[in-house]
Scaffold this active site. Structure first.
Site: not given
Ligand SMILES: *Cc1c(COP(=O)(O)O)cnc(C)c1O
Length: 327
Positions: A56, A81, A207, A211, A213, A307
């Site tokens: 992010k 959060s 996902e 959830g 969706d 991620s």
């Molecule tokens: C926010 C996040 C996601 C999901 O990312 P999106 O852009 O909302 O799809 C996946 N893994 C981690 C570690 C995140 O912080």
């Protein structure tokens, strides 16, 4: 939103240039154990090793770096959060602008401390009686601050796409790419990069099973809204995709799969034991599904985005010990 507002691969490239020297170029790791167990050849993009512990940072920095002088003076506001809060706080500090993060008063103390540690002001709210979006908008109106949402923003999407851009540059051509999915900023950005650099590469979002969706949205051709899902994947507890992210996902993503909490824990244990990597439950989504469907990818080159790695250590230990998740 009109189609001309949608980010393109050129925007991902421009984001990569902006991030140069600010974000880590995270490593791409391989695992003989994973390959031997599945027959596929995996390439793991380690965003758990990104600054502040998740991808992010890429989107937040790319968005804030494009503020004009007046926006920089007034600063940024975000509500989150989770990892978006820390990403915006760190990017704002690096760019020398004020940041206010709207967080629930019962957010984990470690997350509040981390966000304040990056120099942001934290505005607490009561998640049962107050509306965080309204607070964010009010702050934006009163103080002239710019609101940056966690996923549905062209600059955020383009920034997140640099993760797949780097993965494809470093790993070479891929046959498939698996990406965790919450609101879709990461998946849509990565799909932009994959479609441009590796047209034959299949792109999958993953996902939480609780959830789905995103899966339903792709199949029904409209954005499906759900209640906040109960899942270990706290970074993917979103209730719906965004207008921008859905438009790109619908056009460029092949399918959306799901993973159960038990599969997430199994993947988390694999990363800890075999690869010596701390990956948070949400960060395990892509591999949890990819290993399940690996028989379809025998002898093929498969990219997997890890991620993030931000998980409370006590909770992490519990989960690895097999406590706190129904099988
Ligand atoms: C926010 C996040 C996601 C999901 O990312 P999106 O852009 O909302 O799809 C996946 N893994 C981690 C570690 C995140 O912080």
């Amino acid at each position: 939103m009109t189609p001309s507002d949608l980010p393109t691969f050129d925007d991902v490239r421009a984001a990569a240039a902006r991030l140069q020297g600010h974000a880590h170029r995270t490593p791409v790791l391989t695992s003989r154990t994973a390959d031997a167990a599945t027959g596929a050849q995996f390439f793991f993009k380690c965003e758990n090793l990104q600054r502040m512990g998740a991808f992010k940072f890429r989107g937040a920095f790319n968005a804030l770096a494009q503020f004009d002088a007046a926006q920089r003076r007034a600063g940024v506001v975000a509500f989150s959060s989770g990892n978006h809060a820390q990403a915006v706080a760190l990017a704002a500090r690096l760019l020398g602008m004020p940041a206010t993060i709207v967080m629930p008063h019962d957010a984990p103390a470690a997350k509040l401390a981390a966000t304040r540690g990056y120099g942001a002001e934290v505005r607490l709210y009561d998640r049962y009686t107050e509306d965080r979006e309204q607070i964010g908008r009010q702050l934006a109106a009163e103080r002239g601050m710019t609101l940056i949402p966690p996923y549905d923003h062209p600059h955020v999407i383009a920034g997140q796409g640099t993760a797949a851009l780097e993965l494809l540059e470093d790993a070479g051509p891929l046959d498939a790419l698996f990406v965790p999915l919450g609101g879709g900023g990461l998946l849509s950005g990565c799909a932009l990069a994959a479609r441009a650099l590796a047209p034959g590469c299949k792109v999958f979002g993953v996902e939480p099973e609780a959830g789905n969706d995103g899966q339903r949205s792709l199949r029904e051709g409209r954005i499906v809204h759900i209640d906040t899902p109960q899942t270990l994947a706290d970074g993917a507890q979103t209730q719906h995709l965004g207008d921008y992210t859905f438009a790109i996902i619908r056009d460029k993503v092949d399918d959306i799969l799901t993973a159960s909490d038990a599969e997430l824990v199994e993947a988390m244990r694999f990363f800890a034991e075999r690869m010596k990597l701390v990956v948070e439950p949400t960060g395990c989504l892509a591999f949890a599904a990819a290993r399940r469907v690996a028989s379809q990818w025998q002898g093929r080159r498969v990219g997997v985005v890890l991620s993030g790695g931000n998980v409370d250590l006590a909770r992490y230990a519990q989960l690895l010990a097999g406590q706190g998740v129904a099988a």
